[in-house]
Design a protein around this motif. Structure first.
Motif, PDB file in Angstrom:
ATOM      1  N   SER A  61       0.820  -1.212   0.000  1.00  0.00           N
ATOM      2  CA  SER A  61       0.000   0.000   0.000  1.00  0.00           C
ATOM      3  C   SER A  61       0.855   1.264   0.000  1.00  0.00           C
ATOM      4  O   SER A  61       0.369   2.348  -0.318  1.00  0.00           O
ATOM      5  N   SER A  62       2.143   1.119   0.359  1.00  0.00           N
ATOM      6  CA  SER A  62       3.056   2.269   0.319  1.00  0.00           C
ATOM      7  C   SER A  62       3.638   2.493  -1.077  1.00  0.00           C
ATOM      8  O   SER A  62       4.349   3.470  -1.296  1.00  0.00           O
ATOM      9  N   ASN A 205      -0.176   1.659   8.535  1.00  0.00           N
ATOM     10  CA  ASN A 205      -1.473   2.196   8.132  1.00  0.00           C
ATOM     11  C   ASN A 205      -1.850   3.476   8.873  1.00  0.00           C
ATOM     12  O   ASN A 205      -2.523   4.346   8.310  1.00  0.00           O
ATOM     13  N   LYS A 208       1.946   5.784   8.824  1.00  0.00           N
ATOM     14  CA  LYS A 208       2.472   5.881   7.442  1.00  0.00           C
ATOM     15  C   LYS A 208       4.002   5.973   7.425  1.00  0.00           C
ATOM     16  O   LYS A 208       4.593   6.813   6.743  1.00  0.00           O
ATOM     17  N   ASP A 210       6.106   3.660   6.319  1.00  0.00           N
ATOM     18  CA  ASP A 210       6.697   2.958   5.175  1.00  0.00           C
ATOM     19  C   ASP A 210       7.736   1.932   5.648  1.00  0.00           C
ATOM     20  O   ASP A 210       7.458   1.114   6.513  1.00  0.00           O
TER      21      ASP A 210
END
Length: 469
Positions: A61-62, A205, A208, A210
């Motif tokens: 998702s990153s 999440n 954030k 990463d």
């Protein structure tokens, strides 16, 4: 606990009861003991692979550069971890054989030596990796995009720190598996992976972070997991109750036995992961889409052979204790039964998981082009899985548990470098098949390993070796 209830559901003297007793019971084990060990191992493996897949999806998702960075240095991580994992595996064989022999004192001495040795090796490896992470990434993956290389170096540094505490977990885990205490192993797996999952959700999440978030979640989980492992190993209420003096006591015959089993496996794992590094190196020019498809595909595929790896782990305990008791007939019998059991597990995994494949792949948020490629790669692996995976991956555990470590390692290296690396390169680069050629090379390797290990198992040399005196 679920496995315990399932065993009770088998009615005594029923057709199923007689069938299981005929195929899995002996004077050393009952089928209830075999299934009682296998149940937690399956849950253990499935839990690990599921959490890894979910955390991979969070990294995805990153962005694809993040998942590509993690994928690139995965073989480096595995190569270093294989050093202390190999010592642990050698320790599992020695512990299992001492238990089969009935020598509980030497079994505890062996357990202590395994934990100390894995910790020292991990400490040295972590110092090296942390210091040389950036030049190592630039040397191996210089053709990758700068953003991918930067994140890969950050990930490698963070993971190297986590190896120190993870070695305590791994050493304890190997010892407990050698004794057949798979329920405690499952508890440790749940502890370390649940913490890893929730920490990943928080750091990736919510905050954030990463790559930094990924390494923080690993370190937090492994610190707590390593501490829990040592506590369970040394607790008087545990199955072993190891004392500090048994960890720091130098018993050279036992250490020699542990390293005689572990060093060939360590060399095998180093060169296997070296081969995986070369494969990664010639995947890099294929582009970020291929790198991401390979990473996500391998993450999903691991769920399909998780139950099979559980049987492979079970084989070390069962065969090791049979050989320790010098009951070679039962060792041979259980060696064959482990292959049958592993094949059944693979077929069941495909039946259950294949319909869920779109959902499993979708969790990783692949881009449309990557999604199509992953679906194609999965077919290349799933089709040969029930035919070759069990014999190519469970049989080496059977041979190694009897003390046949050198042949197993040499055969694994030869097939890896000639098939997965060599054939994979020809198919992917020379013939222009791209990442599909790499996965076809993996299937060819499974087939070749199956033939070699069955020939070895059919002879007498594999059980003529001695791990302990």
């Amino acid at each position: 606990m679920a496995m315990k209830h399932s065993i009770q559901l088998i009615k005594p003297d029923s057709r199923l009861d007689r069938f299981l007793a005929r195929h899995l019971s002996s004077e050393i084990f009952t089928y209830q003991q075999i299934l009682g060990m296998l149940g937690p191992l399956i849950l253990d493996q499935f839990f690990v692979y599921l959490i890894n897949m979910l955390t991979t999806s969070m990294v995805s998702s990153s962005g694809q550069d993040s998942v590509s960075a993690v994928s690139l240095v995965a073989p480096v991580n595995m190569m270093v971890m294989s050093l202390f994992t190999a010592i642990g595996s050698g320790g599992s064989v020695v512990v299992a054989q001492y238990k089969g022999k009935g020598d509980m004192q030497k079994m505890r001495y062996a357990a202590g030596q395994v934990v100390l040795a894995t910790f020292l090796v991990a400490l040295a490896a972590a110092a090296f990796l942390f210091t040389f992470a950036t030049p190592l990434v630039n040397l191996l993956f210089g053709e990758a995009e700068l953003s991918v290389r930067t994140k890969a170096a950050q990930y490698l540094m963070g993971m190297s720190i986590s190896f120190i505490t993870f070695s305590l977990y791994q050493g304890t885990f190997s010892v407990l598996r050698g004794t057949g205490d798979t329920k405690t192993c499952l508890r440790l797996t749940v502890i370390i992976n649940v913490i890893h999952l929730f920490a990943s959700m928080l750091f990736l999440n919510v905050f954030k972070l990463d790559i930094l978030g990924t390494t923080l979640s690993f370190n937090l989980a492994r610190i707590i997991g390593g501490g829990a492992a040592v506590y369970l190993l040394m607790s008087p209420r545990g199955s072993l109750g190891i004392r500090l003096r048994e960890i720091f006591r130098r018993d050279f015959p036992i250490l020699k036995a542990v390293f005689r089993m572990g060093i060939p496996f360590a060399a095998e794992q180093i060169f296997l992961n070296g081969g995986a590094l070369i494969v990664q190196a010639y995947i890099v020019p294929l582009g970020t889409v291929s790198i991401a498809a390979n990473a996500i595909g391998n993450s999903v595929l691991s769920l399909f052979y998780g139950a099979g790896f559980a049987v492979s782990t079970l084989a070390i305990t069962v065969i090791g204790q049979c050989v320790g008791a010098r009951n070679i007939d039962q060792a041979k019998r259980y060696g064959r039964q482990m292959i049958v059991l592993g094949t059944i597990m693979e077929v069941l995994s495909i039946v259950v998981l294949y319909p869920m494949l779109p959902l499993l792949i979708g969790l990783n948020h692949p881009e449309p082009e990557t999604l199509v490629l992953i679906q194609r790669l999965m077919l290349y692996a799933i089709l040969p899985l029930p035919f070759f995976w069990a014999s190519s991956n469970i049989m080496p555990s059977t041979l190694r548990a009897a003390g046949d470590a050198s042949f197993t390692s040499i055969a694994s290296l030869v097939t890896m470098w000639t098939m997965r690396v060599g054939v994979g390169y020809v198919l992917s680069i020379v013939l222009g098949m791209g990442i599909r050629g790499v996965w076809l090379g993996m299937a060819v390797e499974w087939a070749a390993r199956s033939v070699i290990f069955w020939i070895r198992f059919s002879g007498k040399k594999w059980y003529a070796k001695k791990a302990i005196e």
